[in-house]
Scaffold this motif. Structure first.
Motif, short mmCIF file in Angstrom:
data_model
loop_
_atom_site.label_atom_id
_atom_site.label_comp_id
_atom_site.label_asym_id
_atom_site.label_seq_id
_atom_site.Cartn_x
_atom_site.Cartn_y
_atom_site.Cartn_z
N TYR A 82 0.84 -1.19 0.00
CA TYR A 82 0.00 0.00 0.00
C TYR A 82 0.87 1.24 0.00
N ARG A 83 0.73 2.05 -1.02
CA ARG A 83 1.51 3.28 -1.19
C ARG A 83 3.01 3.03 -1.05
N GLY A 84 3.44 1.93 -1.65
CA GLY A 84 4.85 1.61 -1.65
C GLY A 84 5.34 0.88 -0.41
N ALA A 85 4.49 0.68 0.59
CA ALA A 85 4.91 0.02 1.84
C ALA A 85 4.32 -1.38 1.90
N TRP A 86 5.17 -2.33 2.34
CA TRP A 86 4.70 -3.70 2.54
C TRP A 86 3.99 -3.79 3.90
N MET A 87 2.90 -4.52 3.89
CA MET A 87 2.15 -4.73 5.14
C MET A 87 1.72 -6.18 5.25
N GLN A 88 1.88 -6.69 6.46
CA GLN A 88 1.38 -8.02 6.77
C GLN A 88 -0.03 -7.89 7.37
N VAL A 89 -0.95 -8.65 6.83
CA VAL A 89 -2.33 -8.67 7.33
C VAL A 89 -2.57 -10.02 7.98
N ARG A 90 -2.94 -9.99 9.24
CA ARG A 90 -3.19 -11.25 9.95
C ARG A 90 -4.58 -11.20 10.57
N ARG A 91 -5.38 -12.18 10.24
CA ARG A 91 -6.72 -12.29 10.80
C ARG A 91 -6.78 -13.51 11.72
N GLU A 92 -7.11 -13.27 12.98
CA GLU A 92 -7.14 -14.35 13.97
C GLU A 92 -8.52 -14.44 14.60
N ARG A 93 -8.93 -15.65 14.91
CA ARG A 93 -10.26 -15.88 15.49
C ARG A 93 -10.12 -16.83 16.69
N ASN A 94 -10.89 -16.51 17.73
CA ASN A 94 -10.91 -17.35 18.93
C ASN A 94 -12.32 -17.92 19.08
N GLU A 95 -12.50 -19.19 18.73
CA GLU A 95 -13.81 -19.81 18.75
C GLU A 95 -14.37 -19.95 20.16
N ARG A 96 -13.50 -19.87 21.17
CA ARG A 96 -13.97 -20.06 22.55
C ARG A 96 -14.46 -18.76 23.18
N MET A 97 -14.25 -17.64 22.48
CA MET A 97 -14.72 -16.35 22.97
C MET A 97 -15.79 -15.81 22.02
N ILE A 98 -16.92 -15.37 22.57
CA ILE A 98 -18.04 -14.91 21.77
C ILE A 98 -18.24 -13.41 21.99
N ASP A 99 -18.40 -12.70 20.90
CA ASP A 99 -18.75 -11.28 20.96
C ASP A 99 -20.22 -11.17 21.34
N VAL A 100 -20.50 -10.63 22.51
CA VAL A 100 -21.88 -10.59 23.00
C VAL A 100 -22.76 -9.70 22.13
N LYS A 101 -22.19 -8.75 21.40
CA LYS A 101 -22.99 -7.86 20.56
C LYS A 101 -23.54 -8.57 19.34
N SER A 102 -22.71 -9.42 18.72
CA SER A 102 -23.12 -10.06 17.47
C SER A 102 -23.37 -11.55 17.60
N GLY A 103 -22.90 -12.16 18.70
CA GLY A 103 -23.06 -13.60 18.86
C GLY A 103 -22.07 -14.40 18.04
N THR A 104 -21.07 -13.74 17.46
CA THR A 104 -20.08 -14.40 16.62
C THR A 104 -18.77 -14.55 17.39
N PRO A 105 -17.90 -15.49 16.97
CA PRO A 105 -16.61 -15.66 17.65
C PRO A 105 -15.80 -14.37 17.63
N TRP A 106 -15.10 -14.12 18.72
CA TRP A 106 -14.25 -12.93 18.81
C TRP A 106 -13.07 -13.10 17.86
N GLU A 107 -12.70 -12.00 17.21
CA GLU A 107 -11.55 -12.05 16.31
C GLU A 107 -10.89 -10.69 16.24
N LYS A 108 -9.76 -10.64 15.57
CA LYS A 108 -9.07 -9.38 15.35
C LYS A 108 -8.32 -9.43 14.04
N VAL A 109 -8.09 -8.24 13.48
CA VAL A 109 -7.27 -8.08 12.30
C VAL A 109 -6.06 -7.24 12.69
N SER A 110 -4.87 -7.71 12.35
CA SER A 110 -3.64 -6.99 12.68
C SER A 110 -2.93 -6.57 11.41
#
Length: 395
Positions: A82-110
């Motif tokens: 992106y704009r000449g810079a390399w970036m690592q995109v990592r998407r992680e999910r924890n099936e044992r943790m649930i987001d109470v707002k959506s009812g879906t597994p908790w995850e993050k994007v780094s």
């Protein structure tokens, strides 16, 4: 003792974490779906061997349903440039943790890049926000309470024009002027130690345009609507207070049919279920010590005489307006809007005004009549005359 690899990463690399609990999470995923992987050829759209699908269903005003599929980065590690810079995109999910707002597994994007390029994170977040805001541009989001959380009630709705709601002369103007004045006086309230909140009560028979006006008002002010059903099972005083305090920003709280919520100060649903929300709990949530500020509440009722005086006193209800059955002027204005440019509209509007004078004809009934009278104003007048003669006009 830290390893050499860890020390190098800390000094040379910077990582931005976007958890699924943050508002920007879906925006960033949507932004990433438009980026190209440097290892999979050029072209618009994310390219990877690990993909996930985001499906959105949008229903148009005509009733036609559109389905859109977006390929977004799946769980695992990806690379973008992106704009000449390399970036690592990592998407992680924890099936044992649930987001109470959506009812879906908790995850993050780094997102990880060289520290010298960390300023790009702010640009990415702004681009992601701009991309997400386009989806709701000129639209009103409707939220509904799910337990102690607010969730979107379907896709964003197209904004309704304020002029499309025809009210008796002066009613619309008084409310709009009052609410605009309130929204511009936050500092004035603070300087005088007055809680910065405002309450409105709209009363009138069914079909008089109470809910339609709130929707149009929200659209004209670029605000959203949070519909709060006090009869919902599982609601408690604590949850009610939490919902009012944590309502989405720039939103109107709508309590519909408030007269049916607390009959004789006991809140009971149609099936006999007695809610855990108490009358005193509602009063405290509206203007108690812990009540939310920077808040606008609209209540609607068909029977204002049934409301407890404690609920509608100043501070809880600051402005009360009655939206009644159609007046001759309202009927004529709506008639002219529906049949603008057609022959005989002006004469027909005058006849219509006389027909509804001193009759209990709701605005909703007139609108429904005009919708089915596609042949023109003469057909509408004939149908209305027949309905009035048979006393079939709903009130």
């Amino acid at each position: 003792m830290l390893s050499a690899d860890t020390l190098v990463r800390r000094r040379l690399l910077t990582t931005l974490e976007i958890p699924s609990t943050d508002l920007s999470h879906p925006w960033v995923l949507s932004w990433l779906s438009r980026q190209s992987s440097p290892f999979s050829g050029r072209g618009r759209g994310f390219r990877s061997h690990q993909l996930s699908v985001n499906t959105s269903v949008n229903k148009r005003e005509s009733g036609v349903t559109d389905v859109e599929f977006k390929q977004v980065p799946g769980e695992g590690t990806h690379w973008i440039r992106y704009r000449g810079a390399w970036m690592q995109v990592r998407r992680e999910r924890n099936e044992r943790m649930i987001d109470v707002k959506s009812g879906t597994p908790w995850e993050k994007v780094s997102l990880t890049t060289l520290s010298r390029d960390r300023a790009l994170f702010d640009i990415i977040l702004q681009e992601a926000y701009d991309l997400g805001s386009k989806a709701i541009e000129n639209k009103t989001m409707i939220y509904s309470a799910w337990g102690a959380e607010w969730r979107p009630l379907g896709p964003p709705r197209r904004k309704r024009e304020l002029d499309s709601v025809v009210l008796a002369h002066g009613v619309k103007e008084r409310i709009v002027e009052d609410i605009r004045t309130f929204m511009g006086r936050e500092t004035w309230y603070a300087d005088r130690g007055i809680p910065y909140r405002r309450g409105y009560l709209l009363s009138g028979p069914p079909g008089s345009g109470k809910s339609s006006f709130v929707q149009a008002l929200a659209g004209s002010l670029s605000m959203d609507i949070c519909i709060l059903n006090l009869s919902e099972r599982g609601q408690t005083d604590d949850k009610l207070s939490h919902l009012l305090i944590n309502a989405p920003p720039r939103s109107i709280i709508l309590l519909e049919d408030i007269d049916a919520a607390f009959n004789h100060r006991v809140q009971t649903s149609a099936d006999g279920y007695q809610s855990a929300i108490t009358f005193s709990g509602l009063l405290n949530a509206l203007d108690g010590v812990g009540a939310a500020e920077s808040r606008i509440v609209f209540m609607t009722t068909n029977h204002p005489q049934k409301l407890d005086a404690a609920l509608i006193r100043p501070g809880r209800v600051d402005m009360h307006e009655t939206l009644d059955d159609a007046t001759p002027a309202q009927a004529k204005e709506m008639f002219e809007r529906f049949y603008a440019g057609q022959e005989g509209v002006e004469e027909g509007a005058g006849r219509l005004g006389e027909m509804v004078r001193d009759r209990n004809v709701s605005m909703a009934a007139l609108q429904g009549l005009f919708i089915v009278s596609a042949e023109g104003p003469d057909m509408a007048l004939k149908l209305l005359k027949a309905m009035l003669e048979q006393e079939r006009v709903p009130i």
